[in-house]
Write an enzyme that holds these catalytic residues in place. Structure first.
Site, short mmCIF file in Angstrom:
data_model
loop_
_atom_site.label_atom_id
_atom_site.label_comp_id
_atom_site.label_asym_id
_atom_site.label_seq_id
_atom_site.Cartn_x
_atom_site.Cartn_y
_atom_site.Cartn_z
CB SER A 1 -12.85 44.04 -1.79
OG SER A 1 -14.58 44.30 -2.25
CE1 TYR B 1 -11.32 47.14 -5.80
CE2 TYR B 1 -13.89 46.16 -5.16
CZ TYR B 1 -12.31 46.76 -4.77
OH TYR B 1 -12.22 46.99 -3.45
CE LYS C 1 -9.15 45.41 -3.48
NZ LYS C 1 -7.99 46.31 -2.81
N1 LIG Z 1 -13.89 51.97 0.81
C1 LIG Z 1 -14.54 50.70 0.89
O1 LIG Z 1 -15.85 50.57 1.20
C2 LIG Z 1 -13.80 49.37 0.54
C3 LIG Z 1 -14.60 48.30 0.62
C4 LIG Z 1 -13.64 47.18 0.17
C5 LIG Z 1 -12.45 47.11 -0.31
N2 LIG Z 1 -11.85 48.25 -0.06
C6 LIG Z 1 -10.44 48.41 -0.47
O2 LIG Z 1 -9.50 49.10 0.52
C7 LIG Z 1 -8.59 49.99 0.13
C8 LIG Z 1 -8.73 51.53 0.32
O3 LIG Z 1 -9.87 51.81 0.19
P1 LIG Z 1 -10.37 53.49 0.03
O4 LIG Z 1 -11.70 53.37 -0.03
O5 LIG Z 1 -9.41 54.22 1.29
O6 LIG Z 1 -9.62 54.05 -1.28
P2 LIG Z 1 -9.15 55.20 -1.61
O7 LIG Z 1 -9.33 55.30 -3.11
O8 LIG Z 1 -9.58 56.40 -0.80
O9 LIG Z 1 -7.43 55.01 -1.02
C9 LIG Z 1 -6.63 54.46 -1.97
C10 LIG Z 1 -5.24 55.13 -1.94
O10 LIG Z 1 -4.14 54.63 -2.76
C11 LIG Z 1 -3.67 55.38 -3.22
N3 LIG Z 1 -3.06 54.68 -4.70
C12 LIG Z 1 -3.83 54.18 -5.77
N4 LIG Z 1 -2.98 53.63 -6.56
C13 LIG Z 1 -1.55 54.08 -6.19
C14 LIG Z 1 -0.49 53.52 -6.68
N5 LIG Z 1 -0.27 53.00 -7.79
N6 LIG Z 1 0.63 54.12 -6.00
C15 LIG Z 1 0.64 54.96 -4.79
N7 LIG Z 1 -0.59 54.81 -4.19
C16 LIG Z 1 -1.84 54.47 -5.03
C17 LIG Z 1 -4.61 56.61 -3.74
O11 LIG Z 1 -4.12 57.83 -3.94
C18 LIG Z 1 -5.52 56.56 -2.67
O12 LIG Z 1 -4.91 57.40 -1.70
C19 LIG Z 1 -8.80 49.68 -1.51
O13 LIG Z 1 -7.82 48.87 -1.86
C20 LIG Z 1 -10.16 49.19 -1.66
O14 LIG Z 1 -10.22 48.50 -2.96
C21 LIG Z 1 -12.37 49.76 0.10
#
Ligand SMILES: NC(=O)c1ccc[n+]([C@@H]2O[C@H](COP(=O)([O-])OP(=O)(O)OC[C@H]3O[C@@H](n4cnc5c(N)ncnc54)[C@H](O)[C@@H]3O)[C@@H](O)[C@H]2O)c1
Length: 331
Positions: free
Chosen positions: A117, A141, A145
């Site tokens: 991130s 957070y 990362k």
């Molecule tokens: N969405 C953004 O703008 C963004 C920006 C930077 C980084 N990220 C990173 O990208 C990744 C995906 O983001 P997103 O927006 O799709 O998030 P999201 O919350 O929609 O998806 C994460 C998924 O991981 C699952 N999960 C969480 N903990 C778990 C565990 N212990 N065991 C099994 N499953 C688990 C959740 O149920 C969820 O489906 C994350 O790691 C997030 O930190 C997202």
């Protein structure tokens, strides 16, 4: 390639799973469905409801499925929540992530694409932000990362596990098929909140901070379409499969838009004004975050196709107007 996708029922992960299938790969999803949606996973793709903390179940998946690579999306990703519950963030993003890495080593899986991130940078010293910019995360957070990226470097050195860490800026938009999109509870991302307000699901949009040193006083962010993130994952996988060494890449459009500008674009797209209210700045929100993604363009050959903010917002609107309640009740 057989790919284990953690968090593949979530927002970004599900878009990548759809594209992996379209590209002829064989994904298997593990997700504890704490934040994800079973309906987001294409039929025909196995979704195993497993928590990364469950070592036995995880090991069993590696044995049965014999993945050749892992794409690791699963994690906790709310900055504000991480300030209140750092234990949850270090446990889920670091301890559970470490368990996944150990399982990969045990089962001789040597390629990972990791969702990092822009939060690893903290308050920027200069924009656009390149990968070399100092890392000073301002939240647990962001720290989780950054520490995970460090673990990946050590695992490469010691065990030959190569990885690509993709530092996303603000993911936005939805799949052009209209079948999957963004549905977070709670929702903290600007574009879905604006569109939910347009749909009458929220009374008004709170604009956090109108006195930032930007032209209109509101925060500036770099929005990158979720399908462009997805194409970068597939390129990163190819890069590792071709023998590429461990790398980190920023993913953004290199263009910043203020909250006020996004609001104006959204009002044009939905065709009506959206009620707002001014609110205090949130602690830890930098004024401007804009990526330089030149390295991903040069090294991975990444070519984002949604470079126009209107198209990004239109694609999000296409999802939200047809799915005002997101995926609906969890299955
Ligand atoms: N969405 C953004 O703008 C963004 C920006 C930077 C980084 N990220 C990173 O990208 C990744 C995906 O983001 P997103 O927006 O799709 O998030 P999201 O919350 O929609 O998806 C994460 C998924 O991981 C699952 N999960 C969480 N903990 C778990 C565990 N212990 N065991 C099994 N499953 C688990 C959740 O149920 C969820 O489906 C994350 O790691 C997030 O930190 C997202």
């Amino acid at each position: 390639m057989r790919i284990l996708v953690t968090g593949g029922a979530g927002y970004v992960g599900s878009h990548v799973v759809w594209d992996l299938v379209a590209a002829g790969h064989e994904p298997v999803v593990i997700d504890n469905l704490s934040r994800g949606h079973a309906q987001a996973v294409p039929s025909g793709v196995s979704l195993l409801q497993i928590d990364l903390a469950d070592k036995e179940a995880l090991s069993d998946v590696f044995e049965r499925f014999r993945p050749q690579a892992v794409m690791h999306f699963a994690g906790s990703s709310l900055v504000g929540e991480s300030m209140k519950h750092p234990e949850l963030y270090f446990r889920n993003n670091l301890s559970n992530g470490l368990q996944l890495l150990a399982c990969m080593v045990e089962h001789k899986v040597d390629k990972m694409v990791f969702s990092s991130s822009a939060a690893v940078y903290g308050e920027p010293e200069e924009v656009p932000i390149t990968e070399e910019h100092p890392k000073a995360p301002t939240s647990p957070y962001g720290e989780s990362k950054l520490f995970f990226e460090s673990m990946l470097r050590r695992f490469d050195y010691a065990y030959g596990l190569r990885s690509v860490s993709l530092r996303y800026f603000n993911a936005a938009g939805a799949h052009p098929s209209g079948r999957i999109g963004e549905d977070h509870t709670p929702e903290t991302h600007l574009i879905p909140i604006i569109l939910q307000t347009a749909l009458g699901k929220r009374e008004e949009l709170s604009i956090f901070g109108t006195d930032y040193p930007t032209e209109d006083g509101t925060c500036i962010r770099d929005y990158v379409h979720v399908c462009d993130l997805s194409s970068a994952h597939i390129l990163a996988l190819q890069f590792l499969d071709d023998g590429g060494r461990s790398e980190v890449f920023n993913l953004g459009n290199g263009q910043g838009f203020s909250v006020q500008q996004i609001l104006s674009v959204a009002e044009k797209v939905v065709g009506k004004p959206i009620p707002t209210r001014r609110a205090e700045r949130r602690p830890g929100d930098p004024a401007v975050l804009v990526a330089s993604a030149q390295k991903a363009i040069d090294v991975l050959g990444w070519r984002p196709s949604f470079t126009d903010i209107d198209r990004i917002v239109e694609s999000a609107w296409n999802w939200h107007k047809n799915h005002p309640d997101g995926y609906g009740p969890r299955q």
